[in-house]
Design a protein around this motif. Structure first.
Motif, mmCIF file in Angstrom:
data_model
loop_
_atom_site.group_PDB
_atom_site.id
_atom_site.type_symbol
_atom_site.label_atom_id
_atom_site.label_comp_id
_atom_site.label_asym_id
_atom_site.label_seq_id
_atom_site.Cartn_x
_atom_site.Cartn_y
_atom_site.Cartn_z
ATOM 1 N N ARG A 65 -30.700 6.788 28.156
ATOM 2 C CA ARG A 65 -31.627 6.748 27.118
ATOM 3 C C ARG A 65 -33.214 6.663 27.902
ATOM 4 N NH1 ARG A 65 -30.523 5.394 22.007
ATOM 5 N NH2 ARG A 65 -32.335 4.108 21.745
ATOM 6 N N LYS A 66 -33.127 5.777 28.947
ATOM 7 C CA LYS A 66 -34.425 5.844 29.487
ATOM 8 C C LYS A 66 -34.968 7.294 29.936
ATOM 9 C CE LYS A 66 -36.619 3.717 33.484
ATOM 10 N NZ LYS A 66 -36.380 3.296 34.688
ATOM 11 N N ARG A 67 -34.016 7.947 30.702
ATOM 12 C CA ARG A 67 -34.422 9.354 31.003
ATOM 13 C C ARG A 67 -34.819 9.860 29.912
ATOM 14 N NH1 ARG A 67 -30.491 10.204 36.096
ATOM 15 N NH2 ARG A 67 -31.542 8.885 37.550
ATOM 16 N N ALA A 68 -34.276 10.089 28.715
ATOM 17 C CA ALA A 68 -34.706 10.943 27.453
ATOM 18 C C ALA A 68 -35.936 10.677 26.979
ATOM 19 C CB ALA A 68 -33.463 10.457 26.507
ATOM 20 N N LEU A 69 -36.316 9.161 27.256
ATOM 21 C CA LEU A 69 -37.864 8.846 26.740
ATOM 22 C C LEU A 69 -38.822 9.327 27.945
ATOM 23 C CD1 LEU A 69 -37.313 5.142 25.795
ATOM 24 C CD2 LEU A 69 -38.011 6.966 24.647
ATOM 25 N N GLU A 70 -38.394 9.554 28.866
ATOM 26 C CA GLU A 70 -39.222 9.832 30.233
ATOM 27 C C GLU A 70 -39.399 11.542 29.941
ATOM 28 O OE1 GLU A 70 -37.145 8.934 33.771
ATOM 29 O OE2 GLU A 70 -37.714 6.808 33.532
ATOM 30 N N HIS A 71 -38.305 12.066 29.440
ATOM 31 C CA HIS A 71 -38.617 13.774 29.458
ATOM 32 C C HIS A 71 -38.944 14.034 27.909
ATOM 33 C CE1 HIS A 71 -37.372 14.551 33.270
ATOM 34 N NE2 HIS A 71 -36.437 13.916 33.138
ATOM 35 N N GLY A 72 -39.074 12.906 27.071
ATOM 36 C CA GLY A 72 -39.601 13.573 25.656
ATOM 37 C C GLY A 72 -38.401 13.850 24.787
ATOM 38 N N ALA A 73 -37.120 13.259 25.061
ATOM 39 C CA ALA A 73 -36.000 13.605 24.005
ATOM 40 C C ALA A 73 -35.756 12.498 23.462
ATOM 41 C CB ALA A 73 -34.869 14.078 25.099
ATOM 42 N N SER A 74 -34.847 12.542 22.338
ATOM 43 C CA SER A 74 -34.578 11.551 21.379
ATOM 44 C C SER A 74 -33.604 10.820 22.139
ATOM 45 C CB SER A 74 -33.941 12.036 20.113
ATOM 46 O OG SER A 74 -33.337 11.031 19.385
ATOM 47 N N PRO A 75 -33.876 9.443 22.359
ATOM 48 C CA PRO A 75 -32.809 8.732 23.084
ATOM 49 C C PRO A 75 -31.510 8.445 22.346
ATOM 50 C CG PRO A 75 -34.967 7.366 23.209
ATOM 51 C CD PRO A 75 -34.947 8.677 22.334
ATOM 52 N N ASP A 76 -31.718 8.642 20.914
ATOM 53 C CA ASP A 76 -30.723 8.461 19.920
ATOM 54 C C ASP A 76 -29.548 9.618 19.974
ATOM 55 O OD1 ASP A 76 -31.561 5.831 19.275
ATOM 56 O OD2 ASP A 76 -32.385 6.668 17.540
ATOM 57 N N ILE A 77 -30.357 10.785 20.064
ATOM 58 C CA ILE A 77 -29.438 11.964 20.287
ATOM 59 C C ILE A 77 -28.745 11.857 21.532
ATOM 60 C CG2 ILE A 77 -29.709 14.664 20.454
ATOM 61 C CD1 ILE A 77 -31.775 14.404 18.084
ATOM 62 N N VAL A 78 -29.637 11.775 22.645
ATOM 63 C CA VAL A 78 -28.893 11.833 23.782
ATOM 64 C C VAL A 78 -27.748 11.015 24.247
ATOM 65 C CG1 VAL A 78 -29.436 11.304 26.356
ATOM 66 C CG2 VAL A 78 -30.989 12.594 25.048
ATOM 67 N N GLU A 79 -27.897 9.581 23.667
ATOM 68 C CA GLU A 79 -26.782 8.765 23.615
ATOM 69 C C GLU A 79 -25.547 9.170 22.654
ATOM 70 O OE1 GLU A 79 -25.488 4.383 22.257
ATOM 71 O OE2 GLU A 79 -27.934 4.592 22.301
ATOM 72 N N LYS A 80 -25.808 9.471 21.774
ATOM 73 C CA LYS A 80 -24.732 10.288 20.956
ATOM 74 C C LYS A 80 -24.119 11.368 21.686
ATOM 75 C CE LYS A 80 -23.408 11.567 16.458
ATOM 76 N NZ LYS A 80 -23.708 11.931 14.889
#
Length: 95
Positions: free
Chosen positions: A58-73
């Motif tokens: 989730r943290k890395r998603a934010l760093e790369h501009g991705a949705s943390p919710d999508i990445v988590e799912k």
């Protein structure tokens, strides 16, 4: 990269998908290896480790501009599938 056509967009998506699949295959090999180090079925499931991975991605998603919710799912589904595979490997190693 800004694309000038739908075909170019699709070509880039296909290229990315190919890289993702290669990385999933590589991850699979490490998951199989991990099963040989596990001492119990609860060690295979490792819920604390799962949650640590989820927080990290989730943290890395934010760093790369991705949705943390999508990445988590996506990661929860992927991890669940890998746990099932690892459990099968663990049971084979125990038998």
């Amino acid at each position: 990269m800004i694309c000038s056509s739908l075909e170019e967009v699709r070509s880039n998506i296909d290229r990315i998908d190919n890289e993702i699949i290669k990385l999933i295959a590589e991850r699979t090999e490490y998951v199989k290896q991990a099963s040989s180090f596990k001492k119990s079925e609860s060690g295979v499931k490792a819920p604390n480790r799962v949650e640590a991975v989820i927080q990290k991605v989730r943290k890395r998603a934010l760093e790369h501009g991705a949705s943390p919710d999508i990445v988590e799912k996506l990661y929860r589904e992927m991890i669940a599938s890998f746990i099932n595979m690892e459990m099968d490997e663990y049971k084979k190693n125990q038998g």
